[in-house]
Design a protein around this motif. Structure first.
Motif, PDB file in Angstrom:
ATOM      1  N   ASP A  96      -6.103  10.824 -18.730  1.00  0.00           N
ATOM      2  CA  ASP A  96      -5.742  12.009 -17.947  1.00  0.00           C
ATOM      3  C   ASP A  96      -6.900  12.424 -17.051  1.00  0.00           C
ATOM      4  O   ASP A  96      -8.056  12.102 -17.313  1.00  0.00           O
ATOM      5  CB  ASP A  96      -5.386  13.175 -18.865  1.00  0.00           C
ATOM      6  CG  ASP A  96      -4.087  12.945 -19.632  1.00  0.00           C
ATOM      7  OD1 ASP A  96      -3.247  12.159 -19.156  1.00  0.00           O
ATOM      8  OD2 ASP A  96      -3.923  13.551 -20.702  1.00  0.00           O
ATOM      9  N   ASN A  97      -6.591  13.190 -16.014  1.00  0.00           N
ATOM     10  CA  ASN A  97      -7.653  13.665 -15.125  1.00  0.00           C
ATOM     11  C   ASN A  97      -8.524  14.687 -15.852  1.00  0.00           C
ATOM     12  O   ASN A  97      -8.118  15.285 -16.852  1.00  0.00           O
ATOM     13  CB  ASN A  97      -7.080  14.219 -13.812  1.00  0.00           C
ATOM     14  CG  ASN A  97      -6.326  15.514 -14.002  1.00  0.00           C
ATOM     15  OD1 ASN A  97      -6.892  16.530 -14.412  1.00  0.00           O
ATOM     16  ND2 ASN A  97      -5.033  15.490 -13.699  1.00  0.00           N
ATOM     17  N   GLY A  98      -9.717  14.876 -15.360  1.00  0.00           N
ATOM     18  CA  GLY A  98     -10.698  15.738 -16.018  1.00  0.00           C
ATOM     19  C   GLY A  98     -10.242  17.172 -16.196  1.00  0.00           C
ATOM     20  O   GLY A  98     -10.500  17.784 -17.234  1.00  0.00           O
ATOM     21  N   ARG A  99      -9.565  17.711 -15.212  1.00  0.00           N
ATOM     22  CA  ARG A  99      -9.121  19.111 -15.300  1.00  0.00           C
ATOM     23  C   ARG A  99      -8.103  19.297 -16.424  1.00  0.00           C
ATOM     24  O   ARG A  99      -8.218  20.212 -17.238  1.00  0.00           O
ATOM     25  CB  ARG A  99      -8.542  19.539 -13.967  1.00  0.00           C
ATOM     26  CG  ARG A  99      -8.166  20.974 -13.920  1.00  0.00           C
ATOM     27  CD  ARG A  99      -7.716  21.368 -12.536  1.00  0.00           C
ATOM     28  NE  ARG A  99      -7.385  22.780 -12.522  1.00  0.00           N
ATOM     29  CZ  ARG A  99      -7.320  23.499 -11.444  1.00  0.00           C
ATOM     30  NH1 ARG A  99      -7.580  22.961 -10.273  1.00  0.00           N
ATOM     31  NH2 ARG A  99      -6.996  24.768 -11.506  1.00  0.00           N
TER      32      ARG A  99
ATOM     33  N   ALA B 169      -8.763  21.224 -20.117  1.00  0.00           N
ATOM     34  CA  ALA B 169      -7.947  22.346 -20.572  1.00  0.00           C
ATOM     35  C   ALA B 169      -7.413  22.099 -21.979  1.00  0.00           C
ATOM     36  O   ALA B 169      -7.440  22.986 -22.840  1.00  0.00           O
ATOM     37  CB  ALA B 169      -6.793  22.589 -19.600  1.00  0.00           C
ATOM     38  N   VAL B 170      -6.934  20.879 -22.230  1.00  0.00           N
ATOM     39  CA  VAL B 170      -6.419  20.534 -23.556  1.00  0.00           C
ATOM     40  C   VAL B 170      -7.550  20.569 -24.579  1.00  0.00           C
ATOM     41  O   VAL B 170      -7.410  21.133 -25.670  1.00  0.00           O
ATOM     42  CB  VAL B 170      -5.731  19.146 -23.543  1.00  0.00           C
ATOM     43  CG1 VAL B 170      -5.392  18.693 -24.953  1.00  0.00           C
ATOM     44  CG2 VAL B 170      -4.484  19.191 -22.680  1.00  0.00           C
ATOM     45  N   ALA B 171      -8.681  19.992 -24.231  1.00  0.00           N
ATOM     46  CA  ALA B 171      -9.829  19.964 -25.145  1.00  0.00           C
ATOM     47  C   ALA B 171     -10.295  21.371 -25.480  1.00  0.00           C
ATOM     48  O   ALA B 171     -10.607  21.675 -26.642  1.00  0.00           O
ATOM     49  CB  ALA B 171     -10.975  19.166 -24.531  1.00  0.00           C
ATOM     50  N   CYS B 172     -10.326  22.245 -24.497  1.00  0.00           N
ATOM     51  CA  CYS B 172     -10.724  23.631 -24.723  1.00  0.00           C
ATOM     52  C   CYS B 172      -9.761  24.315 -25.676  1.00  0.00           C
ATOM     53  O   CYS B 172     -10.170  25.015 -26.605  1.00  0.00           O
ATOM     54  CB  CYS B 172     -10.795  24.369 -23.388  1.00  0.00           C
ATOM     55  SG  CYS B 172     -11.366  26.063 -23.515  1.00  0.00           S
ATOM     56  N   ASP B 173      -8.474  24.092 -25.466  1.00  0.00           N
ATOM     57  CA  ASP B 173      -7.451  24.694 -26.321  1.00  0.00           C
ATOM     58  C   ASP B 173      -7.562  24.206 -27.763  1.00  0.00           C
ATOM     59  O   ASP B 173      -7.354  24.969 -28.700  1.00  0.00           O
ATOM     60  CB  ASP B 173      -6.066  24.381 -25.754  1.00  0.00           C
ATOM     61  CG  ASP B 173      -4.962  25.139 -26.469  1.00  0.00           C
ATOM     62  OD1 ASP B 173      -5.156  26.339 -26.775  1.00  0.00           O
ATOM     63  OD2 ASP B 173      -3.906  24.533 -26.724  1.00  0.00           O
TER      64      ASP B 173
ATOM     65  N   ALA C 195     -12.772  11.661 -19.483  1.00  0.00           N
ATOM     66  CA  ALA C 195     -11.458  11.578 -18.825  1.00  0.00           C
ATOM     67  C   ALA C 195     -11.430  10.469 -17.778  1.00  0.00           C
ATOM     68  O   ALA C 195     -12.446   9.854 -17.471  1.00  0.00           O
ATOM     69  CB  ALA C 195     -11.137  12.922 -18.177  1.00  0.00           C
ATOM     70  N   ASP C 196     -10.238  10.250 -17.242  1.00  0.00           N
ATOM     71  CA  ASP C 196     -10.007   9.270 -16.181  1.00  0.00           C
ATOM     72  C   ASP C 196     -10.372   7.851 -16.615  1.00  0.00           C
ATOM     73  O   ASP C 196     -10.874   7.054 -15.812  1.00  0.00           O
ATOM     74  CB  ASP C 196     -10.788   9.637 -14.906  1.00  0.00           C
ATOM     75  CG  ASP C 196     -10.376  10.978 -14.327  1.00  0.00           C
ATOM     76  OD1 ASP C 196      -9.160  11.157 -14.100  1.00  0.00           O
ATOM     77  OD2 ASP C 196     -11.251  11.837 -14.130  1.00  0.00           O
ATOM     78  N   VAL C 197     -10.135   7.516 -17.869  1.00  0.00           N
ATOM     79  CA  VAL C 197     -10.469   6.196 -18.400  1.00  0.00           C
ATOM     80  C   VAL C 197      -9.207   5.331 -18.414  1.00  0.00           C
ATOM     81  O   VAL C 197      -8.185   5.723 -18.978  1.00  0.00           O
ATOM     82  CB  VAL C 197     -11.047   6.293 -19.833  1.00  0.00           C
ATOM     83  CG1 VAL C 197     -11.420   4.915 -20.352  1.00  0.00           C
ATOM     84  CG2 VAL C 197     -12.247   7.225 -19.857  1.00  0.00           C
ATOM     85  N   LEU C 198      -9.296   4.166 -17.785  1.00  0.00           N
ATOM     86  CA  LEU C 198      -8.160   3.241 -17.779  1.00  0.00           C
ATOM     87  C   LEU C 198      -7.954   2.667 -19.183  1.00  0.00           C
ATOM     88  O   LEU C 198      -8.926   2.504 -19.937  1.00  0.00           O
ATOM     89  CB  LEU C 198      -8.411   2.107 -16.790  1.00  0.00           C
ATOM     90  CG  LEU C 198      -8.528   2.515 -15.324  1.00  0.00           C
ATOM     91  CD1 LEU C 198      -8.947   1.328 -14.470  1.00  0.00           C
ATOM     92  CD2 LEU C 198      -7.222   3.099 -14.837  1.00  0.00           C
TER      93      LEU C 198
END
Length: 71
Positions: A25-28, A32-36, A44-47
């Motif tokens: 997933d993209n960093g943003r 948000a998910v990680a913070c929650d 993030a952004d890892v293939l």
């Protein structure tokens, strides 16, 4: 995110485990998910084909790595 994710992260923290989210997933969105969830670090952004190598990088830093694959 799964209903039990927050509880799982909390249990890992209680056991002294630092958590890392490794995601395509993209960093943003990932942030948000990680913070929650209370996840400590986001990569993030890892293939998909690069995820194992990222896990190996964490191991090279002396970290123990366990991965869960979700679809």
């Amino acid at each position: 995110m799964r209903a039990t994710a927050r509880q799982a992260v909390s249990a890992l923290h209680d056991a002294g485990v630092r958590t890392v989210m490794l995601t395509g997933d993209n960093g943003r969105t990932a942030g948000a998910v990680a913070c929650d969830l209370g996840i400590d670090t986001v990569i993030a952004d890892v293939l998909p084909e690069d995820k194992a190598a990222k896990g190996q990088e964490l191991q090279a830093q002396g970290r123990m790595v366990a991965m869960s694959v979700t679809a």
